[in-house]
Design an enzyme around this catalytic site. Structure first.
Site, PDB file in Angstrom:
ATOM      1  CB  CYS A  83      -0.756  -0.111   1.214  1.00 29.29           C
ATOM      2  SG  CYS A  83      -1.857   1.445   1.231  1.00 29.29           S
ATOM      3  CB  SER A  85       0.138   3.729   4.231  1.00 26.11           C
ATOM      4  OG  SER A  85      -1.006   4.548   4.025  1.00 26.11           O
ATOM      5  CG  HIS A  89       7.328   4.068   8.136  1.00 25.48           C
ATOM      6  ND1 HIS A  89       7.330   5.056   9.035  1.00 25.48           N
ATOM      7  CD2 HIS A  89       8.018   3.311   8.288  1.00 25.48           C
ATOM      8  CE1 HIS A  89       8.004   4.724  10.068  1.00 25.48           C
ATOM      9  NE2 HIS A  89       8.534   3.592   9.340  1.00 25.48           N
ATOM     10  CG  HIS A 105      -1.089  -1.147   6.416  1.00 22.62           C
ATOM     11  ND1 HIS A 105      -0.031  -0.737   5.541  1.00 22.62           N
ATOM     12  CD2 HIS A 105      -2.030  -0.299   5.926  1.00 22.62           C
ATOM     13  CE1 HIS A 105      -0.531   0.072   4.630  1.00 22.62           C
ATOM     14  NE2 HIS A 105      -1.688   0.477   4.965  1.00 22.62           N
ATOM     15  CB  CYS A 212      -5.014  -0.439   4.124  1.00 17.29           C
ATOM     16  SG  CYS A 212      -4.878   1.270   4.033  1.00 17.29           S
TER      17      CYS A 212
END
Length: 414
Positions: A83, A85, A89, A105, A212
């Protein structure tokens, strides 16, 4: 006598079949129990993709996964996907205290063992880990006004995108669990409030996407924006989240859905999922909000920003009808501020944010799995690549360079 004989034969056959079934079920339970006995309560050594430092390739390592403690569940991850996200990070925020970590995740797997006090799950259950938990006990979980959970703010350190607790070690070092989940690992340990049990019939290599991106986009349209039948919508950004938002607008009955992206290759996929128009901002010599206003006699009823870019957020707001438009921020970023002139809202616009599409974690994801099995929600169309955990860096590069919508990786055999 013939009738009695037939009844007796039928009864005998039923008894034999029931005995055979019980024997088969007993064998299956014995296999589960044996598997549980072999690893329950013990440290498991397994493979995981460890991000040792920001902006560097992740490394497949052997890690140690501790047994689940009270209220925790240890899960064998079967499938996971990358993803944005994860990339945020690793490649953008790059908070030094957030490493080393095991990213991931969006995953799905099977319960291997449970800690004390866990009654909702048992070994063999199919589950999806949740980065947004649902304890069902706090004032937020009990309120229909939000999908947040007060415990989510205490179990995950948002600034470093990592769980407060971690059951991972590698080479003698503690390794963070990204968002309290870490699905780029063959096994992970998660608090039971951040896990949802799903239909046993669900294909894990498909429903992992519901951890997600798909829920985030689809729910932003249906739950947060509350798109209305016959309305006009604009979706900015056509990654998995944006395409899911398009799908959500369609499901809500929008009559016109304008999909916006600078990549023309996304147009066809957007139309498959419900878009009526595609606009590439690079094809125009004026601001995109002026283009949308011109197409819709003043602006759309609903706009959704699915990029995580503050400039696009402002464009999405300005693309909505000034008198009543609703604009939703869906894309994630915590790196830049945004400012607007009061008149953008004073005349009647509503500007709001959406976390995980407004879905309460446990309830919402299980419902979306059911919707997929009933063919009310699409998932297969989002999967552009099927890979293995060993190819994780290739999957990251595909996402980084906008060459895929979702790359699903097989982590462990079912």
């Amino acid at each position: 006598m013939d009738g009695i004989a037939r009844i007796s034969s039928f009864f005998l056959l039923s008894v034999l079949l029931q005995s055979s079934l019980n024997s088969s079920l007993g064998s299956a339970q014995s296999i589960i129990s044996a598997g549980k006995m072999a690893t329950a309560g013990k440290v498991i050594k397994c493979r995981a993709a460890v991000a040792w430092e920001p902006d560097q390739p992740v490394v497949i390592e052997e890690i140690e996964v501790a047994p689940p403690q009270a209220s925790e569940v240890r899960i064998k991850i079967v499938a996971t996907s990358v993803c944005h996200s994860d990339l945020y990070h690793l490649l953008q925020s790059m908070h030094k205290d957030g490493f080393p970590t095991v990213l991931g995740h969006e995953g799905a797997g099977i319960v291997e063992s449970v800690g004390s006090g866990v009654t909702e799950f048992q070994p063999g259950d199919k589950v999806i880990p949740l980065f947004l938990c649902q304890c069902k006990e706090c004032r937020f979980c009990k309120s229909p006004r939000t999908n947040q959970c007060e415990r989510a703010w205490t179990r995950v350190r948002q600034e470093i995108m990592a769980g407060v607790e971690s059951r991972f070690t590698c080479k003698g070092k503690r390794v963070h669990q990204f968002m309290g989940t870490s699905t780029f690992s063959e096994y992970t340990v998660i608090n039971q409030i951040a896990v949802t049990k799903i239909d046993p019939a669900a294909p894990l290599d498909k429903v992992c996407l519901l951890g997600c991106g798909i829920c985030t986009g689809y729910g932003a349209a249906v739950n947060t924006a509350k798109v209305e039948p016959g309305s006009t919508c604009a979706v900015f950004g056509l990654g998995a989240v944006g395409l899911a938002a398009v799908m959500g607008c369609k499901a809500a009955g929008a009559k016109r859905i304008i999909a916006i992206d600078i990549n023309p290759d996304k147009a066809e996929k957007a139309k498959v999922l419900g878009a009526t128009d595609f606009v590439n901002p690079k094809d125009h010599n004026k601001p995109i909000h002026e283009v949308i206003a011109g197409m819709t006699n003043g602006g759309v009823d609903f706009s959704l920003e699915c990029v995580g870019n503050v400039e696009v957020m402002l464009s999405a707001l300005e693309s909505s009808m000034e008198a009543w438009g609703v604009s939703v921020i869906v894309g994630w970023t915590d790196m830049y501020d945004i400012s607007i002139r009061p008149r953008h809202l004073i005349c009647g616009r509503t500007w709001k944010g959406s976390m995980f599409g407004g879905f309460k974690g446990k309830d919402g994801v299980a419902e979306m799995v059911k919707a997929y099995l009933e063919k009310k929600v699409r998932l297969d169309e989002f999967i552009t690549h099927n890979m293995t955990l060993d190819q994780i860096n290739d999957a990251i590069e595909l996402m980084k360079n906008c060459k895929c919508i979702r790359a699903v990786m097989t982590v462990s055999p079912q």
